[in-house]
Design a protein around this motif. Sequence first.
Motif, PDB file in Angstrom:
ATOM      1  N   ALA A 101      68.908  81.582  91.930  1.00 33.34           N
ATOM      2  CA  ALA A 101      68.136  81.329  93.151  1.00 33.34           C
ATOM      3  C   ALA A 101      66.808  82.093  93.173  1.00 33.34           C
ATOM      4  O   ALA A 101      65.943  81.807  94.001  1.00 33.34           O
ATOM      5  CB  ALA A 101      68.957  81.711  94.382  1.00 33.34           C
ATOM      6  N   THR A 102      66.632  83.067  92.268  1.00 34.34           N
ATOM      7  CA  THR A 102      65.445  83.917  92.301  1.00 34.34           C
ATOM      8  C   THR A 102      64.218  83.146  91.854  1.00 34.34           C
ATOM      9  O   THR A 102      64.244  82.431  90.854  1.00 34.34           O
ATOM     10  CB  THR A 102      65.633  85.146  91.391  1.00 34.34           C
ATOM     11  OG1 THR A 102      66.870  85.784  91.708  1.00 34.34           O
ATOM     12  CG2 THR A 102      64.495  86.130  91.605  1.00 34.34           C
ATOM     13  N   ARG A 103      63.136  83.302  92.611  1.00 32.29           N
ATOM     14  CA  ARG A 103      61.891  82.615  92.276  1.00 32.29           C
ATOM     15  C   ARG A 103      60.732  83.574  92.010  1.00 32.29           C
ATOM     16  O   ARG A 103      59.706  83.153  91.480  1.00 32.29           O
ATOM     17  CB  ARG A 103      61.500  81.656  93.414  1.00 32.29           C
ATOM     18  CG  ARG A 103      62.442  80.482  93.574  1.00 32.29           C
ATOM     19  CD  ARG A 103      62.402  79.563  92.345  1.00 32.29           C
ATOM     20  NE  ARG A 103      63.356  78.462  92.451  1.00 32.29           N
ATOM     21  CZ  ARG A 103      64.600  78.503  91.990  1.00 32.29           C
ATOM     22  NH1 ARG A 103      65.048  79.604  91.386  1.00 32.29           N
ATOM     23  NH2 ARG A 103      65.396  77.472  92.126  1.00 32.29           N
ATOM     24  N   GLY A 104      60.879  84.847  92.381  1.00 29.47           N
ATOM     25  CA  GLY A 104      59.774  85.750  92.142  1.00 29.47           C
ATOM     26  C   GLY A 104      60.026  87.142  92.662  1.00 29.47           C
ATOM     27  O   GLY A 104      61.120  87.461  93.146  1.00 29.47           O
ATOM     28  N   VAL A 105      58.992  87.994  92.548  1.00 27.69           N
ATOM     29  CA  VAL A 105      59.051  89.362  93.057  1.00 27.69           C
ATOM     30  C   VAL A 105      57.841  89.592  93.953  1.00 27.69           C
ATOM     31  O   VAL A 105      56.766  89.027  93.736  1.00 27.69           O
ATOM     32  CB  VAL A 105      59.068  90.412  91.926  1.00 27.69           C
ATOM     33  CG1 VAL A 105      60.308  90.260  91.062  1.00 27.69           C
ATOM     34  CG2 VAL A 105      57.809  90.346  91.077  1.00 27.69           C
ATOM     35  N   LEU A 106      58.040  90.431  94.968  1.00 26.32           N
ATOM     36  CA  LEU A 106      56.967  90.851  95.866  1.00 26.32           C
ATOM     37  C   LEU A 106      56.962  92.372  95.859  1.00 26.32           C
ATOM     38  O   LEU A 106      57.905  93.015  96.331  1.00 26.32           O
ATOM     39  CB  LEU A 106      57.191  90.300  97.276  1.00 26.32           C
ATOM     40  CG  LEU A 106      56.226  90.742  98.383  1.00 26.32           C
ATOM     41  CD1 LEU A 106      54.779  90.618  97.969  1.00 26.32           C
ATOM     42  CD2 LEU A 106      56.484  89.955  99.666  1.00 26.32           C
ATOM     43  N   LEU A 107      55.914  92.944  95.289  1.00 25.52           N
ATOM     44  CA  LEU A 107      55.808  94.380  95.097  1.00 25.52           C
ATOM     45  C   LEU A 107      54.620  94.917  95.883  1.00 25.52           C
ATOM     46  O   LEU A 107      53.745  94.156  96.304  1.00 25.52           O
ATOM     47  CB  LEU A 107      55.620  94.696  93.608  1.00 25.52           C
ATOM     48  CG  LEU A 107      56.600  94.019  92.643  1.00 25.52           C
ATOM     49  CD1 LEU A 107      56.139  94.194  91.210  1.00 25.52           C
ATOM     50  CD2 LEU A 107      57.998  94.571  92.845  1.00 25.52           C
ATOM     51  N   ALA A 108      54.579  96.229  96.059  1.00 25.99           N
ATOM     52  CA  ALA A 108      53.427  96.881  96.684  1.00 25.99           C
ATOM     53  C   ALA A 108      53.149  98.166  95.923  1.00 25.99           C
ATOM     54  O   ALA A 108      54.061  98.976  95.717  1.00 25.99           O
ATOM     55  CB  ALA A 108      53.696  97.187  98.146  1.00 25.99           C
ATOM     56  N   SER A 109      51.907  98.345  95.495  1.00 17.47           N
ATOM     57  CA  SER A 109      51.568  99.524  94.705  1.00 17.47           C
ATOM     58  C   SER A 109      50.114  99.908  94.984  1.00 17.47           C
ATOM     59  O   SER A 109      49.211  99.140  94.633  1.00 17.47           O
ATOM     60  CB  SER A 109      51.764  99.222  93.214  1.00 17.47           C
ATOM     61  OG  SER A 109      51.507 100.335  92.403  1.00 17.47           O
TER      62      SER A 109
END
Length: 389
Positions: free
Chosen positions: A166-174
């Motif tokens: 079901a995973t479609r992507g990542v949302l990161l903050a840096s």
Amino acid sequence: MDLNRLASRLDHIAPFHVMELAKMASELERDGRSIIHMGIGEPDFTAPAPVIEAATRAMADGKLQYTAATGLPALQRAISEHYRSVYGLDIAPERIVVTAGASAALLLACAALVEPGAEVLMPDPSYPCNRHFVAAFEGRARMIPSGPAERFQLSEAMVRENWNEATRGVLLASPSNPTGTSIAHDELARIAAVVREKGGFTIVDEIYQGLTYDEAPFSALSLGEDIIVINSFSKYFNMTGWRLGWLVVPPDMVRAIEKLSQNLFICASSIAQHAGLACFTPEAIAIFEARKAEFRRRRDYIVPALRELGFGVPVTPDGAFYVYADCSALADDADALTVRMLNEAGVVLVPGLDFGPSTARQYIRVSYATSMENLQEAVARLRRFFGRA
């Protein structure tokens, strides 16, 4: 109106506790109490004179009409040149979409990429609105517990281990809100490679990238044209209320984002865009760099002060203007502790409850986006509160 017929997606949107504490603080201030605000992540610096003057000129010259949905071409070029001068990157201006703040940029990115039922991986703790942007398009934010050993960030191993059908992507903050920590360049490159291998998307929120203190700053855009980056004029450029940001997308995604922007926003504020052009002048950059140095000075004061008070600071923040502090040696409930500190010491701090379940009871977020005098007074009040005066 039958309120029972409100959209079910609202069931997944939790209150923002930082704003609830801000309301409580306002009530105390109306009663005459002195309150020191270290909760909301808003610079105490406001837009400098060159920016104000540019806005005034734009209004006087009647530059008040709609712009293109992707923004003023001159502002796109200025942002492109900023990437070249600061990061050594050649980003085509056409890939830069000017938005109504970073929130609009995140909304547009999620609208374009998140299908109903899709999972998006992000660390726990994370900025709460990020998971709500995913939920707004019927996706599901999958919060992966991340502690001091990972600098409260995702790693390549964590992404690989948690990726599923079901995973479609990542949302990161840096650097990250709430932790002030960044993902190392090599680790971010490994994460992007895993996501690329899986055919997914990588979104990196870089709104605090201009406030990086200990290493040379870098942008995730250096990792390839498929990386999607969010940025803002709110933090480094001190323009929170102007609601101006930008989104950098792959070339073949520009038209889709433009179409969404035309329909959802028409365009970002024209006045804010004309003012934003002045942010990139040498005069303005010198002001922003001096203010950045002041933020670093505040960080270097507040981190040891918190440790002296009995808070654990397992990871020294390298960016933004937050410290994520472990309060478990002082209380067993961070939420209750922040309410007590507000009512008894007159200091606003934010419990980990906002940022994800894994750190909800153990951590608080401290914002040092206030004056050194306020920080020193807050520490003095907390010394008395904890009986350490």
